[in-house]
Enzyme design. Sequence first.
Site, mmCIF file in Angstrom:
data_model
loop_
_atom_site.group_PDB
_atom_site.id
_atom_site.type_symbol
_atom_site.label_atom_id
_atom_site.label_comp_id
_atom_site.label_asym_id
_atom_site.label_seq_id
_atom_site.Cartn_x
_atom_site.Cartn_y
_atom_site.Cartn_z
ATOM 1 N N HIS A 355 -0.765 0.607 -76.581
ATOM 2 C CA HIS A 355 0.451 0.701 -75.771
ATOM 3 C C HIS A 355 0.117 1.266 -74.398
ATOM 4 C CE1 HIS A 355 4.773 0.989 -75.084
ATOM 5 N NE2 HIS A 355 4.555 2.177 -74.552
ATOM 6 N N ALA A 356 0.556 0.581 -73.343
ATOM 7 C CA ALA A 356 0.203 0.979 -71.979
ATOM 8 C C ALA A 356 0.769 2.362 -71.660
ATOM 9 C CB ALA A 356 0.741 -0.041 -70.982
ATOM 10 N N HIS A 385 3.354 -0.772 -62.570
ATOM 11 C CA HIS A 385 4.254 0.256 -63.100
ATOM 12 C C HIS A 385 3.464 1.496 -63.516
ATOM 13 C CE1 HIS A 385 7.634 1.848 -65.599
ATOM 14 N NE2 HIS A 385 6.625 2.330 -66.314
ATOM 15 N N GLU A 386 2.398 1.310 -64.287
ATOM 16 C CA GLU A 386 1.622 2.446 -64.781
ATOM 17 C C GLU A 386 0.972 3.224 -63.632
ATOM 18 O OE1 GLU A 386 1.928 3.549 -67.694
ATOM 19 O OE2 GLU A 386 2.934 1.808 -68.557
ATOM 20 N N GLU A 413 9.995 7.084 -64.938
ATOM 21 C CA GLU A 413 10.113 5.666 -65.292
ATOM 22 C C GLU A 413 10.661 4.866 -64.117
ATOM 23 O OE1 GLU A 413 9.058 4.013 -68.020
ATOM 24 O OE2 GLU A 413 8.155 5.915 -68.582
ATOM 25 N N TYR A 523 16.503 6.909 -69.860
ATOM 26 C CA TYR A 523 16.272 5.470 -69.696
ATOM 27 C C TYR A 523 17.438 4.822 -68.950
ATOM 28 C CZ TYR A 523 12.778 6.648 -73.199
ATOM 29 O OH TYR A 523 11.742 7.246 -73.876
#
Length: 614
Positions: A355-356, A385-386, A413, A523
């Site tokens: 999982h990234a 994104h990461e 996020e 989120y």
Amino acid sequence: MKSTFKLTTVAILVAASLSACNGDNTAKNDEKSASVASQALTAQDAEKFLATTATEMVQLNLEGSRAAWINSNFITEDTSALAAAADQKSTEAGVRFAMAAAKFDHVDVSADQRRKLNILKQSLVMPAPQDSTKSAELAKIGAELNSMYGKGNYTTKDGETLSLGQMTAKMATSRDYDELLEMWQGWRTISPEMKPLYIRQAELGNEGAQGLGYPDLGAMWRSNYDMPADEFAKELDRLWGQVKPLYDDLHCYVRSELGETYGEDKVPQDQPIPAHLLGNMWAQSWGNIYDLVAPEDADPGYDVTQQLAANNYDEIKMVKGAESFFTSLGFDALPETFWQRSLFTKPADRDVVCHASAWDLDAKDDIRIKMCIQKTGEEFSVIHHELGHNFYQRAYQNQPVYYQNSANDGFHEAIGDTIALSVTPKYLKEIGLIDTIPDESKDIGLLMKMALEKIAFIPFGLMVDQWRWKVYSGEVTPENYNKAWWELREKYQGVSAPVDRDANAFDPGAKYHVPGGVPYSRYFLAHIQQFEFHRALCEISGNTDPIHRCSIYNNKDAGAALNTMLEMGSSKPWQEAYKVLTGNEQMDATAIIDYFAPLHTWLKEKNQGKQCGF
């Protein structure tokens, strides 16, 4: 992986030997003792406590991060044991820090000291009661709930035993109504046995929160946002009100298309959509049914996966390409250790967690990513994104350890996703991956694909904690857990259970974050914030395109503005960090409406004459 003091779900419940007072004492005596202790403490005591604690936190962070990294990259019983031991050590310290910080609640301290003390208190997700027996019970419940979820499986009518991953894959690809229904019902057979444990966990978590001075656990979670707890709840509803007209039109269109696929007897056009038909086990995002609802002539005329291959992009070149996005904004290149220590491809000789994720091991320059990169267009966006996480982590490295975190838990996020929003056709052309930018008629397909992921998620992101807050406050009682869950899902999502649910069902438990005790509002916030950040950065960059076509690539002004906000970490209320970039201290979801404006117009046209609403 955050650089801040880590508090894991299971170990945070362990406080048996750390309790500040014995459970046999009366509440009256506890309050009297706390009052006397507070009177004896001073701001100088607070400063000494914070300095000593910071030193311990830095060391615990490093030990814990290294153990977790090794465990994720070399999965054995031994590395798992080492990681668990490091987690337990840090989380037991977290309970100790929170209890000690609470002793300064009534001491006259500086604003900076108060912020740090509150961070220590609020970093506990599931606070243990100040009673050794109850603390041990809470720890055991947390471990049992996690185990139940992790081991959950379902044996089909044909005798095939499926894991959640296998069932999720079927939900994503199957178009067989009955198979989808079986998968949906099957996974929810794992959760009813969680209910008694969850009821008790809520009772104990509330008691722990009350021991730290909060009315209940939900109020404690909502107090983590630099505003009164009740105001935070109202703010989320206000933001949802801004997005709802777009969601309603997306819902209407998707329901109509599903009616054509499955028949209006199965998808009534004046009712909520049956939850098993949206391509996702929880109907939280709908991207997997894009093929059923895609606009005609929506193909943009290029495939990023094919273009990556044609331009000889391997995994490292993909990461280098994403790094160049950030350096084009004026950020320093990644350190050499990033390239030496990150995991980019799945090793052939061992198991790893694929999982990234983005990691910051030493709160300085030891930043890494861990991914088993697939050479696809989707993964190219994920890498951007990461790295957004990594550049955020490095930006706030000079802050005290207390503030080495995002401004609120939605920011991290949101920053990663903000960067991914700039991976547009314009950007792909600038870096030579495509030759021409498709005309605007092709935007509808791209926007639809994104709306099915992001707009569809927003009401789900809101209602999970809405349900938990009602549970923790006592408004929703155990006998009404499931009824209240589906009432909220119908109210916010327009999604319903496809079959009548048993009174003893515990469908909330089928979503990991509920038995896992992970707050969910972050989120929701991230989905709002990323579009506002993107709009602000596009304005700063001098962009003249519609914002869904904007990329801030190669714009130093946008990079400087972004870095100013990132460097703040969590040192100031998030509203101040927000203002640095957007000019406002209040979140504004109209950026989402601006971004999806062409799609919204198209949806309204398609919905003419249809019965919308649920």
